[in-house]
Design a protein around this motif. Structure first.
Motif, PDB file in Angstrom:
ATOM      1  N   ILE A  53       0.590  -1.449   0.148  1.00 34.54           N
ATOM      2  CA  ILE A  53       0.189   0.011  -0.083  1.00 34.54           C
ATOM      3  C   ILE A  53       0.831   1.289   0.038  1.00 34.54           C
ATOM      4  CG2 ILE A  53      -1.640   1.365   1.140  1.00 34.54           C
ATOM      5  CD1 ILE A  53      -2.702  -1.219   2.508  1.00 34.54           C
ATOM      6  N   TRP A 108      -5.283   5.940  -1.486  1.00 35.79           N
ATOM      7  CA  TRP A 108      -4.102   5.113  -1.004  1.00 35.79           C
ATOM      8  C   TRP A 108      -3.832   5.637   0.385  1.00 35.79           C
ATOM      9  CZ3 TRP A 108      -3.662   0.675  -2.334  1.00 35.79           C
ATOM     10  CH2 TRP A 108      -3.812   0.312  -3.865  1.00 35.79           C
ATOM     11  N   LYS A 111      -6.035   4.198   2.928  1.00 36.13           N
ATOM     12  CA  LYS A 111      -5.675   2.785   3.177  1.00 36.13           C
ATOM     13  C   LYS A 111      -4.459   2.665   3.959  1.00 36.13           C
ATOM     14  CE  LYS A 111      -7.981   1.264  -1.102  1.00 36.13           C
ATOM     15  NZ  LYS A 111      -8.054   0.568  -2.474  1.00 36.13           N
TER      16      LYS A 111
END
Length: 251
Positions: A53, A108, A111
């Motif tokens: 990630i 992102w 996350k």
């Protein structure tokens, strides 16, 4: 006590108790090892996912930077068209690219922040599990089981073996006295050794009592038997001798 002396009914039951304590210590050590390996594996997977990630976030941020540079270059090259009343060339495509890149970065980053939180909570739980005993707090499960396996179980079985040895010494002693009295002596019914069937029934009754107590206290898996992780047999019937240390078993 009104009566003096030793009343020995079944030394073999003490030997079986010793073996069960030894097996229980080994079973807990095996379970702890499996648990430690599992949580370490989970942490490793989470770390790899967080790295993935983070890489995607960095790629999205780089893409956003490139889109912003393209937009700046486009805006710097614009000239006002009096006839159309607009700036030329149009930078709408670059503007949309920047907007899209920003949304991707935000997604992102969300996350990544969530992943960091999960990994942090996981690491905190692992640290608590592996924590040694302190002045103000008990040890975690790891050291609790190690203490049971390396200290408590050997101490308990050593005391039990000492008791068994003394009982065998007593049984082997010639106490003297009137030979005819010894020849005519008959043990009381309640002092006779248990037969195999009686011992099995007593064991089954005790197991059922433990299961009932576990069920009453809502202990999960009350009817599940511990099995050796190597041969798959119940601990009492283990044939692979998958032991962590030297133990003293009665055959």
């Amino acid at each position: 006590m009104a009566e003096q002396g030793a009343h020995i009914r079944d030394v073999h039951s003490l030997e079986e108790l010793n073996n069960m304590i030894e097996y229980s210590g080994e079973a807990m050590a095996n379970i702890e090892e499996n648990v430690s390996n599992y949580i370490d594996g989970v942490k490793e997977v989470l770390d790899k996912q967080l790295e993935f990630i983070q890489k995607k976030l960095e790629e999205a941020e780089e893409k956003l930077s490139e889109a912003e540079d393209a937009l700046s270059s486009c805006e710097a090259s614009q000239e006002y068209d009096e006839e159309s009343g607009e700036y030329r060339p149009s930078c709408r495509w670059e503007e949309r690219a920047v907007e899209s890149a920003r949304k991707e970065v935000e997604e992102w980053r969300r996350k990544y922040d969530e992943g960091k939180r999960i990994v942090g909570e996981c690491q905190s739980e692992i640290d608590d599990y592996n924590a040694p005993a302190g002045i103000l707090h008990p040890s975690g499960g790891h050291y609790l089981i190690i203490n049971m396996r390396e200290n408590q179980t050997p101490r308990a079985t050593q005391q039990l073996r000492d008791c068994i040895d003394k009982l065998y010494d007593i049984l082997g002693c010639d106490v003297g006295g009137d030979p005819s009295a010894a020849a005519n002596w008959q043990p009381r019914e309640q002092d006779k050794p248990l037969s195999e069937d009686e011992r099995f029934e007593a064991f089954k009754k005790n197991i059922e009592g433990i299961k009932d107590e576990q069920a009453t206290n809502e202990v999960k898996g009350a009817n599940r038997a511990m099995r050796c992780p190597e041969c798959g047999r119940p601990i009492a019937l283990c044939i692979c001798k998958n032991l962590h240390a030297d133990v003293h078993l009665y055959e």
